[in-house]
Design a protein around this motif. Structure first.
Motif, short mmCIF file in Angstrom:
data_model
loop_
_atom_site.label_atom_id
_atom_site.label_comp_id
_atom_site.label_asym_id
_atom_site.label_seq_id
_atom_site.Cartn_x
_atom_site.Cartn_y
_atom_site.Cartn_z
N THR A 172 43.38 39.10 25.13
CA THR A 172 42.95 38.92 26.51
C THR A 172 41.43 38.85 26.61
N LEU A 173 40.93 37.86 27.33
CA LEU A 173 39.52 37.78 27.72
C LEU A 173 39.45 38.23 29.17
N LEU A 174 38.77 39.34 29.42
CA LEU A 174 38.69 39.91 30.76
C LEU A 174 37.26 39.79 31.26
N LEU A 175 37.06 38.96 32.28
CA LEU A 175 35.73 38.68 32.81
C LEU A 175 35.65 39.16 34.25
N VAL A 176 34.76 40.09 34.49
CA VAL A 176 34.47 40.54 35.86
C VAL A 176 33.21 39.82 36.29
N LEU B 129 37.20 27.68 31.56
CA LEU B 129 38.04 28.46 30.66
C LEU B 129 39.36 27.77 30.32
N GLU B 130 39.91 27.02 31.25
CA GLU B 130 41.27 26.49 31.08
C GLU B 130 41.49 25.74 29.76
N PRO B 131 40.54 24.92 29.28
CA PRO B 131 40.78 24.24 28.00
C PRO B 131 40.78 25.18 26.79
N LEU B 132 40.31 26.41 26.96
CA LEU B 132 40.14 27.33 25.84
C LEU B 132 41.26 28.36 25.72
N VAL B 133 42.11 28.48 26.74
CA VAL B 133 43.08 29.57 26.78
C VAL B 133 44.47 29.03 27.07
N ALA B 134 45.46 29.91 26.84
CA ALA B 134 46.85 29.52 27.12
C ALA B 134 47.20 29.72 28.58
N SER B 135 46.62 30.73 29.21
CA SER B 135 46.90 31.01 30.61
C SER B 135 45.78 31.86 31.17
N LEU B 136 45.62 31.83 32.49
CA LEU B 136 44.64 32.71 33.12
C LEU B 136 45.09 33.07 34.52
N ARG B 137 44.57 34.17 35.00
CA ARG B 137 44.87 34.66 36.34
C ARG B 137 43.59 35.15 36.97
N ILE B 138 43.42 34.89 38.24
CA ILE B 138 42.24 35.33 38.99
C ILE B 138 42.68 36.33 40.05
N GLU B 139 41.94 37.42 40.15
CA GLU B 139 42.22 38.43 41.17
C GLU B 139 40.92 38.75 41.90
N THR B 140 40.93 38.68 43.23
CA THR B 140 39.71 38.98 43.98
C THR B 140 39.42 40.47 43.95
N LEU B 141 38.14 40.81 43.88
CA LEU B 141 37.71 42.20 43.88
C LEU B 141 36.80 42.52 45.05
N SER B 142 36.49 41.53 45.87
CA SER B 142 35.54 41.71 46.97
C SER B 142 36.02 42.73 47.99
N ASP B 143 37.35 42.85 48.12
CA ASP B 143 37.89 43.73 49.15
C ASP B 143 38.15 45.15 48.66
N ASN B 144 37.78 45.44 47.42
CA ASN B 144 37.97 46.79 46.88
C ASN B 144 36.62 47.51 46.87
N ALA B 145 36.31 48.16 47.99
CA ALA B 145 35.01 48.80 48.14
C ALA B 145 34.79 49.92 47.14
N ASP B 146 35.87 50.55 46.67
CA ASP B 146 35.72 51.66 45.73
C ASP B 146 35.07 51.21 44.43
N LEU B 147 35.30 49.97 44.02
CA LEU B 147 34.70 49.47 42.78
C LEU B 147 33.18 49.42 42.86
N TRP B 148 32.67 49.16 44.05
CA TRP B 148 31.24 48.87 44.20
C TRP B 148 30.47 49.99 44.88
N VAL C 294 38.75 37.54 36.11
CA VAL C 294 39.59 36.54 35.45
C VAL C 294 40.16 37.16 34.20
N ALA C 295 41.48 37.14 34.08
CA ALA C 295 42.16 37.61 32.88
C ALA C 295 42.80 36.40 32.22
N ALA C 296 42.32 36.06 31.02
CA ALA C 296 42.82 34.89 30.30
C ALA C 296 43.42 35.32 28.97
N ARG C 297 44.51 34.68 28.60
CA ARG C 297 45.16 34.98 27.32
C ARG C 297 45.06 33.78 26.39
N VAL C 298 44.78 34.08 25.13
CA VAL C 298 44.64 32.99 24.15
C VAL C 298 45.92 32.85 23.35
#
Length: 218
Positions: free
Chosen positions: A144-148, A184-203, A214-218
């Motif tokens: 997994t490639l995990l990009l915040v 990323l799409e040409p480099l990985v088998a699949s990817l998923r995007i999840e918004t984090l803007s609405d999670n105030a606790d993170l910030w 972005v969570a991408a799997r190779v």
């Protein structure tokens, strides 16, 4: 090390002393720390795994992963950031390996990892697309490639250098989720995007700009 890279290293060395004062950097409150821990546990492998934290800063996310039982290697261009990361994990009684080097081309040789984590680093790189290729190549099959990432108003105007010698950076003001996914799409088998803007606790409080993972799997 080039003159430009030396200037950038000095920039982050100076920033290291106050880096953890940002709520999402130091994770000093229980609510913020718990929010990041939950996010990482959502995407990290269930079993103890080999994880590379590219651009680890002072090691706050590395510490969460190590506490979850993973074998963590952190890489950062700034020796002072690396020193603080080592001290942080040692103070918590956690194991971790930290290396000084370019996050875009981590100095880990032929090693392969089950997950590569990178948070808020792409905007600092002179060739972020080359870094994406490097990072996916460092993963084992199924890894997994995990990009915040995001586009942050405080990062300044796109193309403006964040430090003398940084030059006109391709993603100097951050990168939107759609643009990053397209790269990323040409480099990985699949990817998923999840918004984090609405999670105030993170910030440490509400934000109005674009932030996501972005969570991408190779």
């Amino acid at each position: 090390m080039s003159d430009s890279q030396a200037v950038i290293t000095e920039y982050w060395d100076v920033a290291a002393a106050a880096f953890d004062e940002e709520p999402d950097h130091g994770l000093r409150t229980e609510r913020t720390r718990a929010a990041w821990d939950a996010l990482l546990r959502t995407w990290a492998p269930a079993a103890p795994s080999d994880i590379l934290d590219a651009g680890c800063g002072t090691g706050s996310l590395s510490a969460l992963l190590a506490a979850a039982g993973h074998r963590v290697t952190g890489v950062d261009l700034s020796p002072r950031m690396v020193d603080r990361a080592r001290a942080k994990l040692a103070a918590a009684g956690l194991a971790g390996r930290f290396l000084v080097g370019d996050a875009g081309a981590p100095p880990t040789g032929e090693e392969r990892f089950d997950m590569l984590l990178c948070r808020h680093v792409l905007w600092t790189l002179p060739d972020p697309e080359a870094a994406l290729r490097e990072w996916t190549a460092r993963l084992r099959p199924g890894g997994t490639l995990l990009l915040v990432e995001g586009r942050w108003r405080e990062a300044g105007q796109a193309g403006a250098p964040y430090a003398p010698g940084a030059g006109a950076l391709p993603w100097g003001g951050g990168v939107g989720a759609a643009e990053l996914a397209a790269c990323l799409e040409p480099l990985v088998a699949s990817l998923r995007i999840e918004t984090l803007s609405d999670n105030a606790d993170l910030w440490g409080g509400p934000v109005e700009d674009e932030r996501y993972v972005v969570a991408a799997r190779v």
